[in-house]
Write a protein that holds these residues in place. Structure first.
Motif, PDB file in Angstrom:
ATOM      1  N   LEU A   1       0.835  -1.211   0.000  1.00 37.12           N
ATOM      2  CA  LEU A   1       0.000   0.000   0.000  1.00 37.12           C
ATOM      3  C   LEU A   1       0.870   1.262   0.000  1.00 37.12           C
ATOM      4  N   ALA A   2       1.898   1.261   0.831  1.00 36.04           N
ATOM      5  CA  ALA A   2       2.760   2.458   0.933  1.00 36.04           C
ATOM      6  C   ALA A   2       3.403   2.741  -0.425  1.00 36.04           C
ATOM      7  N   LYS A   3       3.822   1.679  -1.090  1.00 37.18           N
ATOM      8  CA  LYS A   3       4.455   1.840  -2.413  1.00 37.18           C
ATOM      9  C   LYS A   3       3.447   2.421  -3.411  1.00 37.18           C
ATOM     10  N   LYS A   4       2.251   1.860  -3.389  1.00 37.31           N
ATOM     11  CA  LYS A   4       1.199   2.356  -4.308  1.00 37.31           C
ATOM     12  C   LYS A   4       0.902   3.823  -4.024  1.00 37.31           C
ATOM     13  N   PHE A   5       0.708   4.150  -2.753  1.00 38.28           N
ATOM     14  CA  PHE A   5       0.345   5.530  -2.406  1.00 38.28           C
ATOM     15  C   PHE A   5       1.467   6.494  -2.786  1.00 38.28           C
ATOM     16  N   SER A   6       2.724   6.048  -2.656  1.00 39.66           N
ATOM     17  CA  SER A   6       3.819   6.980  -2.980  1.00 39.66           C
ATOM     18  C   SER A   6       3.888   7.235  -4.488  1.00 39.66           C
ATOM     19  N   SER A   7       3.286   6.338  -5.279  1.00 37.15           N
ATOM     20  CA  SER A   7       3.347   6.535  -6.737  1.00 37.15           C
ATOM     21  C   SER A   7       2.114   7.290  -7.260  1.00 37.15           C
ATOM     22  N   LEU A   8       1.187   7.599  -6.375  1.00 40.53           N
ATOM     23  CA  LEU A   8      -0.050   8.250  -6.819  1.00 40.53           C
ATOM     24  C   LEU A   8      -0.217   9.614  -6.145  1.00 40.53           C
ATOM     25  N   SER A   9      -0.908  10.516  -6.830  1.00 40.18           N
ATOM     26  CA  SER A   9      -1.209  11.810  -6.206  1.00 40.18           C
ATOM     27  C   SER A   9      -2.397  11.614  -5.261  1.00 40.18           C
ATOM     28  N   PRO A  10      -2.610  12.550  -4.280  1.00 41.63           N
ATOM     29  CA  PRO A  10      -3.705  12.353  -3.317  1.00 41.63           C
ATOM     30  C   PRO A  10      -5.049  12.129  -3.990  1.00 41.63           C
ATOM     31  N   ASP A  11      -5.314  12.810  -5.087  1.00 46.81           N
ATOM     32  CA  ASP A  11      -6.636  12.669  -5.701  1.00 46.81           C
ATOM     33  C   ASP A  11      -6.737  11.484  -6.657  1.00 46.81           C
TER      34      ASP A  11
ATOM     35  N   PHE B   1      -1.063   9.540  14.887  1.00 48.96           N
ATOM     36  CA  PHE B   1      -1.821   8.283  15.046  1.00 48.96           C
ATOM     37  C   PHE B   1      -1.148   7.404  16.113  1.00 48.96           C
ATOM     38  N   PRO B   2      -1.190   7.875  17.357  1.00 42.05           N
ATOM     39  CA  PRO B   2      -0.478   7.144  18.416  1.00 42.05           C
ATOM     40  C   PRO B   2      -1.320   6.049  19.075  1.00 42.05           C
ATOM     41  N   TYR B   3      -2.543   5.826  18.571  1.00 42.18           N
ATOM     42  CA  TYR B   3      -3.543   5.042  19.314  1.00 42.18           C
ATOM     43  C   TYR B   3      -3.104   3.607  19.577  1.00 42.18           C
ATOM     44  N   LYS B   4      -3.233   3.256  20.861  1.00 44.32           N
ATOM     45  CA  LYS B   4      -2.959   1.865  21.233  1.00 44.32           C
ATOM     46  C   LYS B   4      -4.266   1.083  21.374  1.00 44.32           C
ATOM     47  N   ASN B   5      -5.337   1.811  21.561  1.00 46.71           N
ATOM     48  CA  ASN B   5      -6.641   1.134  21.689  1.00 46.71           C
ATOM     49  C   ASN B   5      -7.761   2.100  21.295  1.00 46.71           C
ATOM     50  N   ASN B   6      -8.972   1.556  21.182  1.00 48.44           N
ATOM     51  CA  ASN B   6     -10.116   2.354  20.720  1.00 48.44           C
ATOM     52  C   ASN B   6     -10.506   3.438  21.717  1.00 48.44           C
TER      53      ASN B   6
ATOM     54  N   LYS C   1      -7.999  -7.610  12.026  1.00 47.31           N
ATOM     55  CA  LYS C   1      -7.725  -6.525  12.983  1.00 47.31           C
ATOM     56  C   LYS C   1      -8.881  -5.537  12.939  1.00 47.31           C
ATOM     57  N   PRO C   2      -9.109  -4.802  14.049  1.00 43.03           N
ATOM     58  CA  PRO C   2     -10.117  -3.735  14.010  1.00 43.03           C
ATOM     59  C   PRO C   2      -9.767  -2.724  12.921  1.00 43.03           C
ATOM     60  N   ASP C   3     -10.788  -2.168  12.296  1.00 43.30           N
ATOM     61  CA  ASP C   3     -10.536  -1.225  11.183  1.00 43.30           C
ATOM     62  C   ASP C   3      -9.709  -0.023  11.635  1.00 43.30           C
ATOM     63  N   TRP C   4      -9.992   0.486  12.872  1.00 36.81           N
ATOM     64  CA  TRP C   4      -9.208   1.642  13.332  1.00 36.81           C
ATOM     65  C   TRP C   4      -7.738   1.287  13.404  1.00 36.81           C
ATOM     66  N   GLN C   5      -7.449   0.022  13.768  1.00 41.14           N
ATOM     67  CA  GLN C   5      -6.046  -0.393  13.912  1.00 41.14           C
ATOM     68  C   GLN C   5      -5.364  -0.493  12.540  1.00 41.14           C
ATOM     69  N   ILE C   6      -6.105  -0.971  11.555  1.00 38.74           N
ATOM     70  CA  ILE C   6      -5.536  -1.069  10.199  1.00 38.74           C
ATOM     71  C   ILE C   6      -5.168   0.335   9.706  1.00 38.74           C
ATOM     72  N   PHE C   7      -6.086   1.293   9.881  1.00 34.52           N
ATOM     73  CA  PHE C   7      -5.785   2.661   9.421  1.00 34.52           C
ATOM     74  C   PHE C   7      -4.657   3.290  10.243  1.00 34.52           C
ATOM     75  N   THR C   8      -4.632   3.002  11.532  1.00 35.70           N
ATOM     76  CA  THR C   8      -3.566   3.543  12.389  1.00 35.70           C
ATOM     77  C   THR C   8      -2.205   3.012  11.940  1.00 35.70           C
ATOM     78  N   GLU C   9      -2.134   1.702  11.727  1.00 33.41           N
ATOM     79  CA  GLU C   9      -0.842   1.106  11.354  1.00 33.41           C
ATOM     80  C   GLU C   9      -0.398   1.592   9.970  1.00 33.41           C
ATOM     81  N   PHE C  10      -1.372   1.754   9.079  1.00 35.43           N
ATOM     82  CA  PHE C  10      -1.004   2.246   7.745  1.00 35.43           C
ATOM     83  C   PHE C  10      -0.538   3.707   7.823  1.00 35.43           C
ATOM     84  N   ALA C  11      -1.211   4.500   8.649  1.00 35.81           N
ATOM     85  CA  ALA C  11      -0.807   5.910   8.805  1.00 35.81           C
ATOM     86  C   ALA C  11       0.633   5.985   9.324  1.00 35.81           C
TER      87      ALA C  11
END
Ligand code: SF4
Length: 695
Positions: free
Chosen positions: A81-91, A484-489, A465-475
């Motif tokens: 995902l990180a590789k894909k996002f780095s090759s694309l513009s935000p929009d 995105f320091p969250y350790k829990n919900n 994994k919980p969805d919030w955790q997936i987005f946190t780890e990706f961030a």
């Protein structure tokens, strides 16, 4: 409640019933929950049986959609995902979320996308559901909050259901209405619908209306009340603005004109006018029948106009939009549509945008709403969006004009984050296993603003994994560790509630321990002061329009099945809930059928400008030249209903016109049906519609 018994909000409709699961794994209604007071409908009872059926266990990946998926680790998934996002513009990336996520999940996703990826390319399946009600509420009252609560059922004497089959779509709420009726002298339930639905059958008055013409009908009621001098002119004068313009539009539709357009009797218009004029307290409910329409915002406004014109707010009544999904309200509070920000804020408002930038310690939130999901499909086909991340929803079944959607899903790099394998996964490059209900903790908000804590009572399935955790780890993978320091919900809840401080949906003093709790007063606008620039509620001229882009003898409506939830990902796995709902059927007026020589139980092919679908005919009291086909059947049951639909939208809410398309009907003989459906064995004559197709 003992520690072993864990409570949660039902993951299905927006009534938001409080449920609990006991030590034996049985699900029951929570007597302490204000939304349902112990009541429950059939759907959630079968949840435990499908906790582990058809689940996604590990991240899966394939660069080429023709290849099989390979199991990969979470670290590899984030790397891809990180590789894909780095090759694309935000929009060039787009996120499509769901009203079935927890509020904490939604908040983190929205923060990442709008605050840190710096794009407003994020929408949710509320676009197919509540976007119109949101738009109309904002236009009329200045905010999106539902003005009343379920308690308003308990002292009302008149109920109007228009564009809502609550008896099957919001059953616990409908039972509360029936209970009230039983205890109330002269109570009245009126249903306006093209189909004599279960709600209509249990009502005192059923008004059969031509599809798409509700704006005319409601305008005519306003016209009639004004002509009789039965409006609340003092209320109009003191608390509203724009009445004259709205009335001018309504005056185009005196009952003798409206009856021709709507296919009703003048008496039907009088009955509804009498209800608004004479009842003690009138609560009107609506749902997708008004929302999913090219004229949806106007239909909503025409109904709200009636409430304003008769002073039917607070102790005298309420226009009550029923939310389709369990946490559509939470999503709205967190601003998960293309224009929103947490705390009912809007990206177009500079002060609100600046507040969130400071709150998130970021800069550069874009000041224009992103494209909606149907616009995003076009942008994918134009090669302007290259990565689509779908979370907890099944667009290949639920979006209109399915053939076009499939083309887009085939083209885009597709990430599917879900608990279950569904039809959208077939188009994915990357699949991320998400924890589901009971495997994660967080809150949801029901239709009447009550927030419920959904407790954890199971281990996440496989590596999900919980969805919030997936987005946190990706961030964090993208370098946003500090934000995105969250350790829990709980940490997320503590943050998001601060973003609501001082706002209409202020939950800043809520704690998990004191839920369920409703935000706002019983009546959101108790003082009749509205969050509009003038402080007054606003009438709007409700202008009638109907789609006229297709040819076909019949108008096809779509909607829900009684015991299924949306695309059947969970409910469809339960034989008890499937009984009587397969094979996919279409409701038809027996007189129309007779004219075409069609018998009940016979298969027909529905053909629109956009596609075709085979369905078994069931007879029903539906307006002549109308048909009703439930949506949501996965492809294993045959053609998708939404293949037939256009992707035109309401111009204000951008909600698709999911309940109106012209089709023609071709009766199928056994042999032609067999040809089309060679993968099934057919017997063409089951009148009960339950066994004519065996997969
Ligand atoms: Fe769940 Fe809705 Fe049934 Fe309540 S009425 S139990 S929220 S599906």
């Amino acid at each position: 409640m003992s520690e072993e018994i864990k409570s949660f909000q039902c993951p299905y409709c927006g009534v938001g019933c409080g449920l609990f699961i006991n030590e034996k794994g049985k699900i029951k209604g929570d007597f302490e929950h204000p939304a349902n007071r112990g009541d429950i409908c059939k759907k959630p009872l079968y949840l435990p049986k499908v906790f582990e059926t058809g689940r996604i266990e590990k991240p899966l990946y394939r660069e080429n959609k023709k290849d099989n998926f390979k199991k990969i680790s979470w670290e590899e998934a984030y790397e891809i995902l990180a590789k894909k996002f780095s090759s694309l513009s935000p929009d060039e990336v787009y996120f499509y979320l769901s009203g079935q996520l927890l509020t904490e999940d939604i908040y983190v996703a929205n923060k990442l996308v709008k605050g840190f990826l710096k794009t407003n390319n994020i929408d949710a399946n509320s676009r197919l559901c509540m976007a119109t009600a949101v738009t109309a509420y904002k236009m009329a009252f200045g905010s999106d909050g539902p003005p009343c609560t379920y308690e308003d059922i308990d002292d009302a004497d008149t109920f109007l259901f228009i564009g809502s089959n609550a008896a099957i779509a919001h059953p616990v709420l409908f039972k509360r209405v029936l209970n009230r009726k039983r205890k109330t002298e002269n109570a009245l339930i009126i249903t306006v619908d093209p189909v004599e639905t279960e709600t209509a059958k249990k009502s005192d008055v059923y008004i059969q209306i031509r599809a798409g013409t509700d704006t005319v009908f409601l305008n005519s009621v306003l016209y009639l009340l004004h002509k009789r001098g039965e409006l609340d002119y003092e209320f109009i004068e003191k608390y509203t603005e724009g009445f004259e313009e709205a009335l001018k539009e309504a005056e185009k539709y005196p009952p003798e004109v409206a009856k021709e357009i709507c296919g009703v009797d003048e008496e039907d218009i009088q009955i509804v006018a009498d209800a608004f004029a004479k009842s003690k307290k009138l609560v009107s409910f609506w749902c997708q029948g008004l929302n999913q329409s090219v004229n949806g915002t106007m239909k909503n406004l025409a109904l709200i106009n009636l409430h304003l014109a008769t002073g039917r707010l607070n102790e005298r009544g309420c226009p009550f939009s029923l939310t389709g999904q369990p946490n559509a309200m939470g999503g709205r509070e967190m601003g998960y549509l293309t224009n929103g920000l947490p705390g009912y804020r809007d990206v177009r408002n500079e002060e609100e945008r600046k507040f969130m930038e400071e709150f998130w310690n970021t800069q550069g939130i874009k000041d224009t709403p992103g494209p909606t999901i149907t616009e995003a499909i076009d942008l994918i086909l134009q090669d302007r969006i290259k990565l689509l991340w779908v979370v907890c929803t099944n667009p290949v079944i639920s979006l209109p004009k399915v053939n076009k959607v499939k083309e887009a899903l085939e083209k885009v790099f597709l990430v599917v984050q879900d608990a279950y394998f569904n039809d959208t996964v077939k188009y994915a490059n990357l699949v991320l296993p998400a924890a589901q209900l009971g495997e994660k903790e967080g809150v949801m908000t029901g239709s009447d603003r009550t927030i419920t804590l959904c407790k954890k009572f199971r281990k996440p399935y496989g590596e999900s994994k919980p969805d919030w955790q997936i987005f946190t780890e990706f961030a964090r993978k993208l370098g946003f560790e500090k934000a995105f320091p969250y350790k829990n919900n709980r940490e997320i809840f503590e943050e998001l509630k601060k973003a609501t401080k001082g706002r209409l949906c202020d939950i800043s003093d809520f704690t998990y321990e004191k839920l369920p709790k409703r935000w706002g007063k019983r009546w959101l606008y108790e003082e009749l002061k509205f969050p509009t620039p003038s402080g007054r509620a606003r009438f709007h001229p409700a202008v009638f329009e109907v789609a006229n882009e297709e040819e076909g003898e019949f108008i096809l409506l779509t909607g829900r099945l009684k015991n299924q939830w949306h695309t059947m990902t969970r409910t469809g796995k339960s034989p008890e809930l499937l009984k009587g709902e397969i094979p996919p059927f279409v409701l038809m007026n027996p007189e129309d059928a007779q004219e075409l020589g069609i018998e009940e139980g016979q298969e027909v092919e529905l053909i629109s400008k956009y596609g075709s679908a085979v369905r078994v005919v069931r007879f029903e009291n539906i307006a002549k030249k109308h048909l009703f086909a439930p949506f949501g059947y996965p492809e294993e049951f045959g053609d998708l209903t939404n293949t037939l639909l256009s992707d035109r939208v309401d111009p204000y809410s951008k909600e698709p016109d999911l309940k109106y398309v012209k089709v023609s009907v071709r009766p199928l003989t056994c042999s032609s049906a067999s040809e089309r459906l060679s993968h099934t064995s057919l017997s063409c004559s089951s009148p009960d519609g339950e066994s004519s197709r065996e997969a």
